[in-house]
Write a protein that holds these residues in place. Structure first.
Motif, PDB file in Angstrom:
ATOM      1  N   GLN A 198       0.641  -1.274  -0.227  1.00 52.22           N
ATOM      2  CA  GLN A 198       0.084   0.059  -0.405  1.00 52.22           C
ATOM      3  C   GLN A 198       0.898   1.445  -0.037  1.00 52.22           C
ATOM      4  N   LYS A 258       0.615   3.976  -3.424  1.00 52.76           N
ATOM      5  CA  LYS A 258       0.572   5.819  -3.073  1.00 52.76           C
ATOM      6  C   LYS A 258       1.498   6.055  -2.757  1.00 52.76           C
ATOM      7  N   ASN A 307     -10.143  -5.286   2.171  1.00 48.93           N
ATOM      8  CA  ASN A 307      -8.729  -4.804   2.347  1.00 48.93           C
ATOM      9  C   ASN A 307      -8.352  -3.883   1.676  1.00 48.93           C
ATOM     10  N   GLN A 308      -7.571  -4.543   0.480  1.00 53.17           N
ATOM     11  CA  GLN A 308      -6.527  -3.975  -0.228  1.00 53.17           C
ATOM     12  C   GLN A 308      -7.619  -3.299  -1.556  1.00 53.17           C
ATOM     13  N   TYR A 314     -10.737  -1.580  -0.758  1.00 54.58           N
ATOM     14  CA  TYR A 314     -11.424  -0.445  -0.172  1.00 54.58           C
ATOM     15  C   TYR A 314     -10.551   0.214  -0.679  1.00 54.58           C
ATOM     16  N   PHE A 315      -8.855  -0.198  -0.048  1.00 54.84           N
ATOM     17  CA  PHE A 315      -7.732   0.498  -0.275  1.00 54.84           C
ATOM     18  C   PHE A 315      -7.428   1.743  -1.599  1.00 54.84           C
ATOM     19  N   ASN A 365     -11.196   3.776  -2.461  1.00 54.55           N
ATOM     20  CA  ASN A 365     -11.385   4.790  -1.201  1.00 54.55           C
ATOM     21  C   ASN A 365      -9.488   5.739  -2.036  1.00 54.55           C
ATOM     22  N   ASN A 366      -8.926   5.308  -2.695  1.00 52.21           N
ATOM     23  CA  ASN A 366      -7.478   6.508  -3.194  1.00 52.21           C
ATOM     24  C   ASN A 366      -7.889   6.599  -4.547  1.00 52.21           C
TER      25      ASN A 366
END
Length: 332
Positions: free
Chosen positions: A158, A162, A189-190, A192-193, A196-197
């Motif tokens: 992550q 980013k 979870n990844q 969603y990450f 979201n980004n």
């Protein structure tokens, strides 16, 4: 040859620093545990030798090839020692060493110590120095193939995504992981990450992701990870839990089919609770259904949390009473 056998051979070949001619100019510094230590650690002779010389070198602030070699032995004996890694980085900088070579070295160390904070931090620092994250997706992918839920690998991935804007094709990678293991909470979870980004949870994205999660739930209705992802999505739906037609229909149909997944029932409870709180629809009916589901969860389907579900039943009943006593005022 097994790893243990290789370590044994390496240990057999080890020459104590006290016996190395090129180290005769260094006075080793023993570890001081106080005059009367409560518990003395039984270090191996090799460990004592290496760390005695490491303390001496650090005191001298020597930054040399031999000091770098010494840190390798210190890492081999204790890869979790932050001080060793920090001093190694100081030496690398001072000697202007080839960081690509150091990346190859730390890759080998990580593969043997995949749940060690310090080794991952060392790699992160190297990538920052190089300002090049092009290898990190492939590297973490190889680690995740051995341990698909490795926290350090996901955290590093992550960070790299980013930092170096490596979002492209990540959703496809996540799809492949979920096809292999639909319960892989780290992959959910990844997902969603990434959403979201990148796009964020716009109306169109929400619709797409809700459909995606519902399709996965159809495959395995007892998959808590998919239900949690769905809940996370609904938090971004301004209409609320009980107003998304696709989700409401799906949940009621699944319940009508005889499914009693605790995750389904829990979501239905929250929907009915929301209806009572917002005075949406027939609150009395919503209260009755919500309380009934709480009872089922407490007594049959989620007994380990029976206290919580009994509490929820009481809360829903109380909200309805407040609504009736104060017409037109939503309970909070």
């Amino acid at each position: 040859m097994s790893d243990s056998s290789e370590e044994e051979v390496e240990t057999m070949k080890f020459v104590f620093y006290r016996d190395r001619p090129e180290w005769k100019d260094v006075e080793p510094i023993p570890q001081y545990d106080g005059e009367d230590p409560v518990v003395s650690i039984a270090y191996s002779e090799e460990f004592v030798d290496v760390y005695n010389y490491l303390r001496a070198i650090m005191k001298m602030e020597e930054k040399s090839e031999r000091a770098l070699e010494l840190t390798e032995d210190a890492v081999r004996l204790n890869p979790a020692n932050y001080t060793v890694w920090q001093y190694r980085r100081v030496i690398l900088k001072a000697l202007n060493k080839d960081l690509k070579g150091e990346l190859a070295y730390i890759e080998r160390i990580i593969k043997g110590n995949m749940k060690n904070y310090q080794v991952w931090h060392h790699r992160k620092v190297l990538i920052e120095w190089l300002n090049d994250g092009s290898q990190e997706l492939n590297f973490t992918k190889k680690i995740l193939e051995e341990d698909e839920k490795n926290y350090h690998a996901w955290q590093h991935r992550q960070w790299a995504i980013k930092t170096f804007n490596l979002y492209e094709n990540e959703l496809e990678y996540i799809d492949s992981l979920l096809d292999t293991d639909i319960r892989n909470n780290s992959a959910w979870n990844q997902r969603y990450f990434i959403v979201n980004n990148t796009t964020g949870f716009t109306e169109d994205v929400l619709k797409r992701e809700i459909a995606y999660s519902l399709n996965k739930i159809r495959i395995v209705t007892e998959n808590e990870s998919a239900w949690n992802y769905l809940r996370g999505l609904l938090l971004h739906d301004k209409a609320g839990l009980s107003k998304n037609g696709d989700v409401v229909t799906f949940c009621h149909d699944l319940y009508a089919s005889g499914n009693r997944s605790p995750f389904l029932l829990a979501l239905l409870v929250d929907m009915y609770d929301e209806q009572v709180s917002k005075e949406a629809g027939d609150c009395a009916v919503a209260m009755e259904k919500g309380v009934s589901l709480c009872k089922d969860l407490a007594e049959k389907y989620d007994t380990i949390r029976c206290t919580y579900w009994n509490y929820m039943a009481t809360m829903i009943e109380n909200k309805l009473k407040i609504n009736e006593e104060t017409p037109g005022t939503s309970a909070n």
